[in-house]
Design a protein around this motif. Structure first.
Motif, PDB file in Angstrom:
ATOM      1  N   ALA A  65      24.129  89.670   2.439  1.00  0.00           N
ATOM      2  CA  ALA A  65      24.081  90.001   1.008  1.00  0.00           C
ATOM      3  C   ALA A  65      24.707  91.361   0.736  1.00  0.00           C
ATOM      4  N   SER A  66      24.494  92.330   1.614  1.00  0.00           N
ATOM      5  CA  SER A  66      25.061  93.664   1.374  1.00  0.00           C
ATOM      6  C   SER A  66      26.574  93.675   1.538  1.00  0.00           C
ATOM      7  N   LEU A  67      27.126  92.783   2.352  1.00  0.00           N
ATOM      8  CA  LEU A  67      28.579  92.687   2.507  1.00  0.00           C
ATOM      9  C   LEU A  67      29.215  91.828   1.426  1.00  0.00           C
ATOM     10  N   GLY A  68      28.402  91.216   0.583  1.00  0.00           N
ATOM     11  CA  GLY A  68      28.926  90.385  -0.493  1.00  0.00           C
ATOM     12  C   GLY A  68      29.281  88.981  -0.048  1.00  0.00           C
ATOM     13  N   LEU A  69      28.890  88.600   1.153  1.00  0.00           N
ATOM     14  CA  LEU A  69      29.190  87.268   1.661  1.00  0.00           C
ATOM     15  C   LEU A  69      28.178  86.222   1.212  1.00  0.00           C
ATOM     16  N   LEU A  70      27.139  86.678   0.578  1.00  0.00           N
ATOM     17  CA  LEU A  70      26.075  85.768   0.141  1.00  0.00           C
ATOM     18  C   LEU A  70      25.779  86.044  -1.324  1.00  0.00           C
ATOM     19  N   GLN A  71      25.808  85.006  -2.111  1.00  0.00           N
ATOM     20  CA  GLN A  71      25.529  85.186  -3.532  1.00  0.00           C
ATOM     21  C   GLN A  71      24.066  85.551  -3.732  1.00  0.00           C
ATOM     22  N   PRO A  72      23.773  86.359  -4.751  1.00  0.00           N
ATOM     23  CA  PRO A  72      22.391  86.792  -4.976  1.00  0.00           C
ATOM     24  C   PRO A  72      21.406  85.640  -5.169  1.00  0.00           C
ATOM     25  N   VAL A  73      21.868  84.556  -5.738  1.00  0.00           N
ATOM     26  CA  VAL A  73      20.982  83.396  -5.945  1.00  0.00           C
ATOM     27  C   VAL A  73      20.536  82.834  -4.595  1.00  0.00           C
ATOM     28  N   PHE A  74      21.461  82.726  -3.650  1.00  0.00           N
ATOM     29  CA  PHE A  74      21.110  82.209  -2.329  1.00  0.00           C
ATOM     30  C   PHE A  74      20.249  83.198  -1.547  1.00  0.00           C
ATOM     31  N   ALA A  75      20.499  84.493  -1.748  1.00  0.00           N
ATOM     32  CA  ALA A  75      19.665  85.506  -1.093  1.00  0.00           C
ATOM     33  C   ALA A  75      18.230  85.427  -1.608  1.00  0.00           C
ATOM     34  N   ALA A  76      18.077  85.243  -2.921  1.00  0.00           N
ATOM     35  CA  ALA A  76      16.734  85.111  -3.499  1.00  0.00           C
ATOM     36  C   ALA A  76      16.055  83.837  -2.999  1.00  0.00           C
ATOM     37  N   ALA A  77      16.816  82.764  -2.877  1.00  0.00           N
ATOM     38  CA  ALA A  77      16.248  81.510  -2.366  1.00  0.00           C
ATOM     39  C   ALA A  77      15.822  81.663  -0.907  1.00  0.00           C
ATOM     40  N   ALA A  78      16.633  82.390  -0.129  1.00  0.00           N
ATOM     41  CA  ALA A  78      16.274  82.614   1.275  1.00  0.00           C
ATOM     42  C   ALA A  78      15.005  83.454   1.380  1.00  0.00           C
ATOM     43  N   MET A  79      14.838  84.449   0.530  1.00  0.00           N
ATOM     44  CA  MET A  79      13.621  85.264   0.547  1.00  0.00           C
ATOM     45  C   MET A  79      12.407  84.420   0.145  1.00  0.00           C
ATOM     46  N   ALA A  80      12.599  83.563  -0.844  1.00  0.00           N
ATOM     47  CA  ALA A  80      11.488  82.685  -1.244  1.00  0.00           C
ATOM     48  C   ALA A  80      11.140  81.727  -0.108  1.00  0.00           C
ATOM     49  N   PHE A  81      12.150  81.194   0.567  1.00  0.00           N
ATOM     50  CA  PHE A  81      11.901  80.298   1.692  1.00  0.00           C
ATOM     51  C   PHE A  81      11.209  81.041   2.830  1.00  0.00           C
ATOM     52  N   SER A  82      11.573  82.296   3.030  1.00  0.00           N
ATOM     53  CA  SER A  82      10.918  83.116   4.049  1.00  0.00           C
ATOM     54  C   SER A  82       9.430  83.260   3.743  1.00  0.00           C
ATOM     55  N   SER A  83       9.117  83.551   2.502  1.00  0.00           N
ATOM     56  CA  SER A  83       7.713  83.704   2.113  1.00  0.00           C
ATOM     57  C   SER A  83       6.948  82.390   2.251  1.00  0.00           C
TER      58      SER A  83
END
Length: 109
Positions: A65-83
């Motif tokens: 996400a910090s390199l811009g290779l991952l869209q913020p929507v997918f990063a948020a979904a990954a964090m939700a999946f992590s939780s």
């Protein structure tokens, strides 16, 4: 009791012994000490599993996400999946049986 690594008291014992003990048995079954130790080992194992999964998701997704290779929507979904995965893994502890390791040795409840 103060110098011991683990103090154990029976629930019908003296108030001083109960206050100083790390584990207080409500029944007079000494196998409850083994069960308490098994539950604590299982809890530590589950905590380590949850840390592994949470750190794994974050270690993989934050650099992307910090390199811009991952869209913020997918990063948020990954964090939700992590939780959700950590929560689900924690809920699986309800199936834990502290006597499972010792069933072949005879009667345990």
């Amino acid at each position: 009791l103060a110098a011991a690594y683990v103090g154990v008291a029976i629930g019908s014992g003296t108030d001083v012994a109960i206050e100083a003990a790390d584990v207080t048995l409500l029944r007079d079954d000494p196998l409850d000490v083994v069960r308490a130790m098994n539950v604590s080992e299982g809890t530590l194992a589950k905590i380590k599993q949850n840390l592994f999964w949470a750190l794994g998701y974050n270690a993989a997704m934050i650099p992307l996400a910090s390199l811009g290779l991952l869209q913020p929507v997918f990063a948020a979904a990954a964090m939700a999946f992590s939780s959700v995965s950590v929560l689900t893994n924690s809920l699986l502890f309800r199936r834990y049986d502290p006597d499972e390791r010792y069933r072949i040795f005879g009667r345990l409840r």
